[in-house]
Scaffold this active site. Structure first.
Site, PDB file in Angstrom:
ATOM      1  N   ASP A 113      -7.434  17.046 -17.146  1.00 32.76           N
ATOM      2  CA  ASP A 113      -7.657  15.627 -17.440  1.00 32.76           C
ATOM      3  C   ASP A 113      -7.158  15.402 -18.864  1.00 32.76           C
ATOM      4  O   ASP A 113      -7.762  15.874 -19.826  1.00 32.76           O
ATOM      5  CB  ASP A 113      -9.158  15.303 -17.312  1.00 32.76           C
TER       6      ASP A 113
ATOM      7  N   ARG B 203       0.841  -1.199   0.000  1.00 32.24           N
ATOM      8  CA  ARG B 203       0.000   0.000   0.000  1.00 32.24           C
ATOM      9  C   ARG B 203       0.879   1.253   0.000  1.00 32.24           C
ATOM     10  O   ARG B 203       0.484   2.311  -0.476  1.00 32.24           O
ATOM     11  CB  ARG B 203      -0.977  -0.007   1.190  1.00 32.24           C
TER      12      ARG B 203
ATOM     13  N   LYS C 208      -7.699   4.038 -20.524  1.00 33.21           N
ATOM     14  CA  LYS C 208      -7.886   4.400 -21.928  1.00 33.21           C
ATOM     15  C   LYS C 208      -6.563   4.256 -22.712  1.00 33.21           C
ATOM     16  O   LYS C 208      -6.067   3.163 -22.809  1.00 33.21           O
ATOM     17  CB  LYS C 208      -8.466   5.820 -21.985  1.00 33.21           C
TER      18      LYS C 208
ATOM     19  N   TYR D 261     -16.577  14.675 -18.411  1.00 32.10           N
ATOM     20  CA  TYR D 261     -16.913  13.245 -18.326  1.00 32.10           C
ATOM     21  C   TYR D 261     -17.975  13.026 -17.233  1.00 32.10           C
ATOM     22  O   TYR D 261     -17.871  13.598 -16.138  1.00 32.10           O
ATOM     23  CB  TYR D 261     -15.637  12.433 -18.031  1.00 32.10           C
TER      24      TYR D 261
HETATM   25  C1  LIG Z   1     -11.998  11.807 -19.650  1.00 38.63           C
HETATM   26  C2  LIG Z   1     -12.222  10.769 -18.578  1.00 38.63           C
HETATM   27  N1  LIG Z   1     -11.793  11.014 -17.329  1.00 38.63           N
HETATM   28  C3  LIG Z   1     -11.971  10.100 -16.337  1.00 38.63           C
HETATM   29  C4  LIG Z   1     -12.615   8.897 -16.564  1.00 38.63           C
HETATM   30  C5  LIG Z   1     -12.810   7.920 -15.445  1.00 38.63           C
HETATM   31  O1  LIG Z   1     -11.914   6.856 -15.615  1.00 38.63           O
HETATM   32  P1  LIG Z   1     -12.191   5.355 -15.164  1.00 38.63           P
HETATM   33  O2  LIG Z   1     -13.297   4.809 -16.000  1.00 38.63           O
HETATM   34  O3  LIG Z   1     -10.857   4.694 -15.403  1.00 38.63           O
HETATM   35  O4  LIG Z   1     -12.558   5.385 -13.715  1.00 38.63           O
HETATM   36  C6  LIG Z   1     -13.071   8.614 -17.858  1.00 38.63           C
HETATM   37  C7  LIG Z   1     -13.770   7.342 -18.134  1.00 38.63           C
HETATM   38  O5  LIG Z   1     -14.358   7.146 -19.187  1.00 38.63           O
HETATM   39  C8  LIG Z   1     -12.873   9.570 -18.891  1.00 38.63           C
HETATM   40  O6  LIG Z   1     -13.302   9.352 -20.150  1.00 38.63           O
END
Ligand SMILES: Cc1ncc(COP(=O)(O)O)c(C=O)c1O
Length: 393
Positions: free
Chosen positions: A185, A61, A210, A113
């Site tokens: 992001d 951890r 992704k 998102y």
């Molecule tokens: C731009 C973006 N940020 C954050 C996330 C959240 O990621 P996760 O699905 O790995 O929790 C996503 C998920 O689709 C996303 O497209």
């Protein structure tokens, strides 16, 4: 010559190009055996040689060699000081919002998102945090939205699914003039096409699920930081809440990163071909792609990115047409997510952006006629043929 038993004997490979950095990571190989595939240190705890004689790894951890290799590599690629790997992008974002105190406000881009919106809508609202959404394509909107309570700006560019583009450097200037933390992001672009920390952002977050993982086989999140104060706080969050990435999953991301540069080029090339073809179709009413010369943020994309990415959205003439396309696609999978080898088509209204209230979705253009596409690594002609039979067949 490298000292072969030392985990700290790594350099940031600043003399290398990005595509060599992705392949060689931080240490690259295992310091003990020389294994060129960094091992999965599948251990919860680590033996001590004696009192105060830790190897540097005590408990997974706190530290794990495989996760550390991934985190160091991500810090190198995003040009940050330190990175942390989480179980998902959601967990990474939750850690970033944990930098705030009750009563604070975050100003976010409006086309965000759905999961990020959900974080602000329920758990964090209970902590008396306010989430305010503005169209960040015009920096003046950001300036106007800032209040005495604002402590953080949070941006996605291009946005998902409407592909709106904001100027990272201009928003960074505003953030710093007001003493705010500026978070980007960078999931859609990856550090291959866009490096927000070099443009003034303080923190970069990723859904590592992704393009970083790149194979639709692992959930992960990444936070990359520059400042010691935030590094210490995120580390404390991780150790306290225990949302760090497991060693097997960290290894999958290390492997994914080795081909990031090649994959991003093909994703982008395929997206451009598909976007151009969609534009010629009578039944397609509008195509949203940040690589079109006449798109809203094209000049900003040219300035702050080295490519346009693999994501696009398009609106068709009716909800019935959406239904037909989603039933007929064959090579292209109707599935949520993005950034892997298989091309995915998504219906934001009922999938990624379902959490967003209908009136906000409508105002943004996330209607029942909108589809989002993550261009994969297949041959673009095959993808276009599949779309052709799904739309026109
Ligand atoms: C731009 C973006 N940020 C954050 C996330 C959240 O990621 P996760 O699905 O790995 O929790 C996503 C998920 O689709 C996303 O497209």
């Amino acid at each position: 010559m490298k000292n072969f038993d030392n985990f700290n004997d790594y350099d940031r490979k600043e003399n290398l190009h990005f595509d060599s950095q992705t392949v060689h990571g931080a240490l690259g190989h295992d310091p003990f055996s020389g294994a060129v595939s960094f091992p999965i240190y599948q251990a919860a705890t680590f033996r001590h040689r004696g009192l105060f004689e830790s190897t540097g790894f005590d408990y997974s951890r706190l530290q794990n060699p495989t996760r550390q290799e991934l985190e160091r590599t991500m810090a190198i690629l995003e040009r940050g000081e330190r990175a942390f790997a989480f179980t998902s992008g959601q967990a990474a974002n939750a850690a970033v919002f944990d930098l705030l105190n009750p009563g604070d406000e975050v100003v976010l881009c409006d086309d965000i998102y759905g999961g990020t919106f959900r974080l602000g809508d329920s758990p964090l609202r209970k902590q008396n945090l306010t989430f305010t959404y503005v169209d960040m394509c015009d920096p003046a909107n950001v300036e106007k939205a800032i209040s005495a309570k604002t402590k953080m700006l949070f941006l996605e560019t291009p946005t998902n699914p409407m592909m709106k583009v904001a100027d990272i450097s201009k928003i960074a200037e505003i953030a710093h003039a007001h003493g705010l933390i500026f978070v980007v992001d960078n999931t859609l672009m990856s550090p291959y096409f866009q490096k927000p920390l070099t443009l003034g952002a303080d923190i970069v977050v990723h859904s590592g699920t992704k393009f970083i993982g790149g194979h639709h086989d692992v959930l992960a999140g990444i936070v990359v930081l520059k400042d010691k104060e935030y590094i210490d706080q995120i580390q404390k969050h991780l150790i306290t809440y225990g949302s760090q990435l497991a060693p097997q999953d960290a290894w999958l991301l290390i492997r994914g990163l080795k081909t990031l540069h090649l994959r991003m080029e093909r994703h982008s090339e395929n997206a451009m071909k598909i976007a151009n073809w969609l534009r010629t179709q009578d039944k397609v009413k509008k195509v949203y792609y940040a690589g079109f010369e006449d798109s809203q943020g094209y000049d900003i994309m040219k300035k702050q990115c080295t490519g346009f990415g693999g994501m696009l959205s398009f609106a068709v003439e009716s909800a019935d047409m959406v239904k037909k396309i989603l039933k007929r696609v064959d090579l292209i999978y109707f599935a949520e997510s993005l950034g892997g080898p298989e091309t995915l088509i998504t219906y934001p209204m009922t999938q990624t952006h379902e959490s967003i209230p209908a009136e906000i979705r409508d105002a943004l253009g996330i209607t029942d006629c909108l589809l989002r596409l993550s261009a994969g690594l297949e041959n673009a002609d095959d993808l276009i043929a599949d779309l052709d039979q799904a739309i026109n067949g």
